[in-house]
Design an enzyme around this catalytic site. Structure first.
Site, mmCIF file in Angstrom:
data_model
loop_
_atom_site.group_PDB
_atom_site.id
_atom_site.type_symbol
_atom_site.label_atom_id
_atom_site.label_comp_id
_atom_site.label_asym_id
_atom_site.label_seq_id
_atom_site.Cartn_x
_atom_site.Cartn_y
_atom_site.Cartn_z
ATOM 1 N N LYS A 207 1.152 -1.293 -0.087
ATOM 2 C CA LYS A 207 0.064 -0.067 0.379
ATOM 3 C C LYS A 207 1.260 0.987 -0.115
ATOM 4 C CE LYS A 207 -3.440 1.946 2.752
ATOM 5 N NZ LYS A 207 -4.706 2.111 3.897
ATOM 6 N N GLU A 213 10.645 -5.089 4.825
ATOM 7 C CA GLU A 213 11.043 -6.224 3.920
ATOM 8 C C GLU A 213 10.150 -5.888 2.296
ATOM 9 O OE1 GLU A 213 9.084 -4.997 6.652
ATOM 10 O OE2 GLU A 213 8.859 -6.465 8.547
ATOM 11 N N GLY A 267 -4.913 -2.007 5.067
ATOM 12 C CA GLY A 267 -3.942 -3.149 4.123
ATOM 13 C C GLY A 267 -4.624 -4.291 4.531
ATOM 14 N N ARG A 268 -4.995 -4.925 5.927
ATOM 15 C CA ARG A 268 -5.886 -6.394 6.446
ATOM 16 C C ARG A 268 -7.286 -6.708 5.995
ATOM 17 N NH1 ARG A 268 -4.112 -2.784 10.936
ATOM 18 N NH2 ARG A 268 -6.658 -2.297 11.459
ATOM 19 N N GLU A 353 -4.984 -7.459 14.910
ATOM 20 C CA GLU A 353 -4.444 -5.864 15.124
ATOM 21 C C GLU A 353 -5.974 -4.947 14.206
ATOM 22 O OE1 GLU A 353 -1.018 -6.127 11.770
ATOM 23 O OE2 GLU A 353 -2.405 -4.583 10.810
ATOM 24 N N HIS A 384 -4.952 -34.151 17.947
ATOM 25 C CA HIS A 384 -3.043 -34.679 17.834
ATOM 26 C C HIS A 384 -2.900 -33.867 18.561
ATOM 27 C CE1 HIS A 384 -5.230 -38.228 16.084
ATOM 28 N NE2 HIS A 384 -5.560 -37.327 15.022
ATOM 29 N N LYS A 512 7.913 -1.060 12.145
ATOM 30 C CA LYS A 512 8.383 -0.012 10.862
ATOM 31 C C LYS A 512 9.964 0.462 11.654
ATOM 32 C CE LYS A 512 4.578 -1.372 8.075
ATOM 33 N NZ LYS A 512 4.060 -1.259 6.898
HETATM 34 C C1 G6Q Z 1 -2.785 -4.281 7.587
HETATM 35 C C2 G6Q Z 1 -1.614 -3.439 8.400
HETATM 36 C C3 G6Q Z 1 0.141 -3.948 7.750
HETATM 37 C C4 G6Q Z 1 0.248 -3.527 6.186
HETATM 38 C C5 G6Q Z 1 1.744 -3.742 6.200
HETATM 39 C C6 G6Q Z 1 1.716 -4.250 4.779
HETATM 40 O O1 G6Q Z 1 -3.493 -3.816 7.764
HETATM 41 O O2 G6Q Z 1 -1.371 -2.227 8.336
HETATM 42 O O3 G6Q Z 1 -0.126 -5.501 8.017
HETATM 43 O O4 G6Q Z 1 -0.454 -4.016 5.527
HETATM 44 O O5 G6Q Z 1 3.093 -3.066 6.944
HETATM 45 O O6 G6Q Z 1 2.601 -2.674 4.305
HETATM 46 P P1 G6Q Z 1 2.028 -2.063 3.253
HETATM 47 O O7 G6Q Z 1 1.505 -2.674 2.088
HETATM 48 O O8 G6Q Z 1 2.218 -0.868 3.059
HETATM 49 O O9 G6Q Z 1 3.737 -3.068 2.625
#
Ligand code: G6Q
Length: 547
Positions: A207, A213, A267-268, A353, A384, A512
């Site tokens: 986003k 990462e 994002g989620r 989150e 199990h 971050k």
């Molecule tokens: C989701 C969070 C988080 C995010 C990641 C990746 O709601 O904000 O999990 O999706 O940190 O972020 P970017 O999409 O900006 O790389």
């Protein structure tokens, strides 16, 4: 700012009544099923595709009546309307929360503007791209058809697509999906070892397009591709999904292969739009569209159904009852479906989150518990492993059992056993086994009275351990979309009643920023001023590396 309500469940008139009920009720679930002949009918909701059975929970008419009153007193209906009508309910980031617009079938407004044409434009370009890749019109740099897609993203830009592509594995008609998320280079290494550069498409999903990462993995994947096929291959082997179009351009991905989304999609909650491109590429467009249709059906149900028959509302209320009145600290999600093996991990992010917050919407620390620990694994594997604790541990852990009546595999015998196990577990959690039953069972097996006396306590199960069974007719893209959206809305309702902001994630932002501060010290580029523990760990890392 929106006029989103700010009343927590603990400020409602129903709160005192619920506290009283929690303190006074005795839960003998066997007895309740015997005494209440209509218990299942009362505490279940069914439709043509779904049976939502919550009759095995520690609730009765009085509890449900008060829980629903509590939701009403928190002004849940206006909160729901505030979300669906695009008010800036994510106040700490001053954003609307409109993931429902990504699957809507009627106009959706953000800041007075219908965003449906924008959403449709992105879906149309995703569809056309998907069809061009799958048909072979869009080829790799050496003229070969693309057969593999590698989604590079993390968190919300990874967990949704990976969970859904796994869930819809039996619907795969297109590219074989891979996912790289961790900045641990092992993740990328194993994927690159498995894929062929000539037939692989990389989608960089971020986003912000600033996440350490993702950019680290994306740059390394780009270097790998360029080494194998040359610089010009990037144009046909890389796509991007982002709200940061300048960042994508700087990385060198063509505008034609870039798919946007908007700040009002968290994002989620983003798998329904461009972030879901890997889903469309692996399952084909019609299946992706069916996923959206299922989610939209759940949206309509959530928005328009009275609380008594509203599945996400009931799910949320049960969670509040357990967390805040019966003091259960965790909640297990157990899909009896191998296809859903990533669903608990996905839900962990979506739920924890969103509602893992201790400051309320008035800026005050709350004086009650909010989001529980969400965890789980597929059945029957969990049986199990950790089910021992579910049956005889010291804390009760409510469970959502998820199952599909029809199998996705050709092995009907397997599926019958899978379902039988699922039903047996929820039944056993509820009924337990009395000492009397244990003694009779052991006597019938010819065990000596001395052994019976010694062992009967260990073999007794107190029961009255709550669970909900979410039984779908079959695992289809529509039903998977429906189920995910039910959970999304459950999370929303709980956030409203806990009076927290469910759609920000300052804890993630903190992580971050912190790593960026320590990185140059780990790399020995500069020294840093940390606490004694952190400094000693860094020093030891350097020592170990140098040895
Ligand atoms: C989701 C969070 C988080 C995010 C990641 C990746 O709601 O904000 O999990 O999706 O940190 O972020 P970017 O999409 O900006 O790389």
């Amino acid at each position: 700012m929106s006029d989103f309500p700010t009343i927590a469940f603990s400020d409602t008139a129903a709160h005192a009544a619920l506290k009283g009920l929690a303190a006074s009720k005795q839960w003998d679930m066997r007895q309740r099923f015997t005494a209440e002949s209509d218990r299942f009918e009362k505490f279940s909701i069914s439709s043509s595709e779904l049976l939502f059975d919550y009759s095995k929970n520690l609730v009765d008419d009085e509890v449900m009546t008060q829980l629903i009153a509590s939701a009403e007193q928190c002004k849940l209906s206006s909160a729901i309307e505030a979300m669906f009508t695009g008010q800036h309910i994510n106040q700490t980031e001053d954003r609307a929360v409109m993931h429902t617009a990504l699957r809507a079938k009627s106009p959706s407004f953000v800041d007075g503007r219908d965003v449906t044409p924008d959403v449709q434009a992105v879906l149309t370009s995703m569809k056309s791209y998907t069809e061009r890749v799958l048909s072979g019109e869009h080829l790799g740099a050496t003229g070969k058809k693309l057969t593999t897609v590698v989604n590079i993203g993390i968190g919300g830009s990874d967990l949704g697509p990976v969970m859904v592509t796994e869930a819809l594995k039996s619907f795969q008609v297109g590219l074989k999906p891979y996912f790289v998320s961790n900045v641990d280079g092992a993740d990328l290494t194993y994927v690159l070892a498995d894929v062929d550069p000539e037939t692989t498409l990389f989608i960089v999903v971020s986003k912000t397009f600033t996440t350490q990462e993702t950019l680290t993995n994306a740059h390394a994947a780009r270097t790998w591709l360029v080494e194998k096929l040359g610089e010009e291959a990037v144009a046909s082997h890389f796509a991007a999904v982002s709200t940061n179009l300048d960042g994508v351009k700087d990385f060198g991905i063509l505008e034609a292969n870039t798919f946007g989304f908007w700040s009002w999609v968290g994002g989620r909650y983003s798998l329904w739009g461009a972030v879901g491109l890997s889903i469309a590429l692996s399952c084909g467009w019609n299946n992706f569209q069916a996923l959206l249709d299922g989610a939209n059906a759940a949206d309509e149900h959530f928005r328009r159904t009275s609380f008594e028959k509203n599945v996400p509302v009931i799910m949320a209320l049960l969670g509040i009852w357990y967390r805040n009145y019966l003091n259960f600290g965790s909640y297990a999600i157990i899909p009896y479906s191998q296809d859903l093996h990533r669903f608990p991990a996905y839900l962990q992010q979506a739920d924890m989150e969103s509602n893992g917050k201790y400051v309320d919407r008035n800026g005050q620390a709350v004086d009650f518990e909010t989001g529980p620990v969400i965890w789980g694994e597929p059945g029957t594997n969990g049986q199990h492993a950790f089910f021992q604790l579910l049956h005889q541990g010291t804390e009760k852990i409510p469970v959502d059992f998820i199952a599909f009546a029809k199998a996705t595999s050709p092995y009907q015998d397997h599926h019958d056993k899978l379902l039988a196990n699922c039903l047996a577990q929820s039944e056993a959690m509820m009924n337990g086994k009395t000492e009397d039953e244990v003694v009779k069972e052991m006597q019938a097996a010819g065990v000596s009275e001395a052994s019976i006396d010694q062992l009967k306590a260990y073999r007794t199960f107190e029961g009255n351990r709550p669970s909900t069974t979410i039984l779908y007719k079959e695992l289809t893209p529509f039903n998977i979309g429906h189920m995910i959206a039910l959970y999304e809305h459950k999370i929303f309702v709980q956030g409203v009643m806990w009076n927290v902001f469910s759609f920000d994630q300052w804890g993630v932002e903190l992580g971050k920023a912190l790593a960026k501060r320590i990185l140059p010290v780990v790399k020995k580029e500069k020294s840093g001023d940390f606490d004694a523990s952190t400094s000693a760990l860094i020093e030891k890392i350097h020592q170990f590396i140098d040895e």
